[in-house]
Design a protein around this motif. Structure first.
Motif, PDB file in Angstrom:
ATOM      1  N   UNK A  16      52.736 114.459  43.059  1.00 19.07           N
ATOM      2  CA  UNK A  16      53.105 113.158  43.644  1.00 19.07           C
ATOM      3  C   UNK A  16      53.393 113.284  45.143  1.00 19.07           C
ATOM      4  N   UNK A  17      54.071 114.349  45.542  1.00 23.24           N
ATOM      5  CA  UNK A  17      54.329 114.575  46.966  1.00 23.24           C
ATOM      6  C   UNK A  17      53.019 114.752  47.741  1.00 23.24           C
ATOM      7  N   UNK A  18      52.091 115.486  47.141  1.00 19.53           N
ATOM      8  CA  UNK A  18      50.787 115.678  47.775  1.00 19.53           C
ATOM      9  C   UNK A  18      50.029 114.355  47.843  1.00 19.53           C
ATOM     10  N   UNK A  19      50.093 113.561  46.772  1.00 16.67           N
ATOM     11  CA  UNK A  19      49.409 112.262  46.737  1.00 16.67           C
ATOM     12  C   UNK A  19      49.966 111.311  47.794  1.00 16.67           C
ATOM     13  N   UNK A  20      51.272 111.325  47.986  1.00 13.34           N
ATOM     14  CA  UNK A  20      51.888 110.492  49.024  1.00 13.34           C
ATOM     15  C   UNK A  20      51.334 110.878  50.387  1.00 13.34           C
ATOM     16  N   UNK A  21      51.239 112.147  50.640  1.00 19.38           N
ATOM     17  CA  UNK A  21      50.702 112.616  51.924  1.00 19.38           C
ATOM     18  C   UNK A  21      49.212 112.275  52.065  1.00 19.38           C
ATOM     19  N   UNK A  22      48.459 112.465  50.999  1.00 14.60           N
ATOM     20  CA  UNK A  22      47.015 112.228  51.045  1.00 14.60           C
ATOM     21  C   UNK A  22      46.689 110.749  51.275  1.00 14.60           C
ATOM     22  N   UNK A  23      47.409 109.861  50.596  1.00 16.10           N
ATOM     23  CA  UNK A  23      47.139 108.426  50.715  1.00 16.10           C
ATOM     24  C   UNK A  23      48.150 107.707  51.609  1.00 16.10           C
ATOM     25  N   UNK A  24      48.716 108.416  52.565  1.00 13.43           N
ATOM     26  CA  UNK A  24      49.747 107.829  53.409  1.00 13.43           C
ATOM     27  C   UNK A  24      49.266 106.612  54.187  1.00 13.43           C
ATOM     28  N   UNK A  25      48.039 106.616  54.645  1.00 10.36           N
ATOM     29  CA  UNK A  25      47.529 105.482  55.419  1.00 10.36           C
ATOM     30  C   UNK A  25      47.365 104.241  54.563  1.00 10.36           C
ATOM     31  N   UNK A  26      47.033 104.409  53.290  1.00  8.69           N
ATOM     32  CA  UNK A  26      46.877 103.266  52.402  1.00  8.69           C
ATOM     33  C   UNK A  26      48.222 102.778  51.864  1.00  8.69           C
ATOM     34  N   UNK A  27      49.187 103.671  51.707  1.00  9.66           N
ATOM     35  CA  UNK A  27      50.472 103.322  51.107  1.00  9.66           C
ATOM     36  C   UNK A  27      51.503 102.790  52.098  1.00  9.66           C
ATOM     37  N   UNK A  28      51.468 103.274  53.338  1.00 10.94           N
ATOM     38  CA  UNK A  28      52.540 102.969  54.280  1.00 10.94           C
ATOM     39  C   UNK A  28      51.994 102.449  55.608  1.00 10.94           C
ATOM     40  N   UNK A  29      52.756 101.547  56.198  1.00  8.95           N
ATOM     41  CA  UNK A  29      52.459 101.064  57.544  1.00  8.95           C
ATOM     42  C   UNK A  29      53.026 102.076  58.526  1.00  8.95           C
ATOM     43  N   UNK A  30      52.163 102.694  59.312  1.00  9.05           N
ATOM     44  CA  UNK A  30      52.637 103.676  60.282  1.00  9.05           C
ATOM     45  C   UNK A  30      51.618 103.841  61.412  1.00  9.05           C
ATOM     46  N   UNK A  31      51.707 102.978  62.447  1.00  7.23           N
ATOM     47  CA  UNK A  31      50.788 103.120  63.576  1.00  7.23           C
ATOM     48  C   UNK A  31      51.018 104.403  64.375  1.00  7.23           C
ATOM     49  N   UNK A  32      52.111 105.083  64.121  1.00  8.56           N
ATOM     50  CA  UNK A  32      52.391 106.330  64.830  1.00  8.56           C
ATOM     51  C   UNK A  32      51.546 107.491  64.313  1.00  8.56           C
ATOM     52  N   UNK A  33      50.937 107.334  63.126  1.00  4.63           N
ATOM     53  CA  UNK A  33      50.040 108.382  62.614  1.00  4.63           C
ATOM     54  C   UNK A  33      48.923 108.665  63.609  1.00  4.63           C
ATOM     55  N   UNK A  34      48.258 107.621  64.067  1.00  5.67           N
ATOM     56  CA  UNK A  34      47.148 107.784  65.010  1.00  5.67           C
ATOM     57  C   UNK A  34      47.655 108.093  66.420  1.00  5.67           C
ATOM     58  N   UNK A  35      48.822 107.563  66.749  1.00  3.12           N
ATOM     59  CA  UNK A  35      49.425 107.830  68.058  1.00  3.12           C
ATOM     60  C   UNK A  35      49.653 109.330  68.243  1.00  3.12           C
ATOM     61  N   UNK A  36      50.179 109.999  67.211  1.00  4.78           N
ATOM     62  CA  UNK A  36      50.467 111.432  67.324  1.00  4.78           C
ATOM     63  C   UNK A  36      49.244 112.313  67.115  1.00  4.78           C
ATOM     64  N   UNK A  37      48.132 111.736  66.703  1.00  2.00           N
ATOM     65  CA  UNK A  37      46.885 112.505  66.632  1.00  2.00           C
ATOM     66  C   UNK A  37      46.190 112.544  67.984  1.00  2.00           C
ATOM     67  N   UNK A  38      46.497 111.586  68.848  1.00  7.13           N
ATOM     68  CA  UNK A  38      45.820 111.470  70.137  1.00  7.13           C
ATOM     69  C   UNK A  38      46.592 112.095  71.276  1.00  7.13           C
ATOM     70  N   UNK A  39      46.456 111.490  72.414  1.00 11.30           N
ATOM     71  CA  UNK A  39      47.057 111.991  73.648  1.00 11.30           C
ATOM     72  C   UNK A  39      48.468 111.419  73.850  1.00 11.30           C
ATOM     73  N   UNK A  40      49.335 111.584  72.865  1.00  4.87           N
ATOM     74  CA  UNK A  40      50.661 110.979  72.929  1.00  4.87           C
ATOM     75  C   UNK A  40      51.543 111.568  74.027  1.00  4.87           C
TER      76      UNK A  40
END
Length: 145
Positions: A16-40
């Motif tokens: 379940x912990x792995x599934x939460x991480x794997x589907x985090x974009x579908x389960x949770x609102x978090x625009x910071x996911x992409x922010x921290x992947x880029x040139x933050x």
């Protein structure tokens, strides 16, 4: 508790912990996911975000991860004292980190990027579980001697 049941519960919780991480974009609102992947580190401001929705989803994710982590700890170390200290640690850590997270989001400055990254990371990942399992195991070994 029988060993097979313990293994099954811990395995299901880890899945379940792995599934939460794997589907985090579908389960949770978090625009910071992409922010921290880029040139933050060079970003002057945060991306467009709904702060209230972000806070609610971070809180939800923290407690979902915490519930699964506590379940794992209770199955591995079935003592009331372990359960109580785990709840206390998760509660205190949550209060400290959510206050820091809300403050950083509200008063964001580019120099706070790394602080925001790590505070958010502790809120959305089950990092405390990785610390508590060896700590409680070591304490269990010490109590046997």
């Amino acid at each position: 508790m029988k060993l097979l049941l313990k293994i099954s519960i811990v395995s299901a919780a880890i899945f379940c912990l792995i599934a939460i991480r794997y589907w985090q974009e579908q389960l949770f609102y978090d625009p910071l996911l992409h922010f921290f992947e880029g040139e933050y580190l060079q970003a002057i401001s945060l991306p467009e975000l709904d702060a209230l929705k972000l806070h609610i989803h971070v809180i939800l994710r923290f407690w979902l991860n915490a519930a699964l982590s506590i379940l794992i700890l209770v199955v591995l170390f079935p003592k009331k004292e372990i359960f109580r200290i785990t709840l206390l640690l998760y509660g205190c850590l949550f209060l400290l980190l959510i206050i820091a997270f809300v403050t950083i989001i509200g008063m964001y400055d580019a120099q706070w990027s790394m602080l925001l990254f790590y505070v958010r990371r502790f809120l959305i990942q089950p990092i405390l579980l990785l610390v508590l399992v060896p700590a409680f195991y070591y304490q269990k070994l010490l109590s046997k001697t």
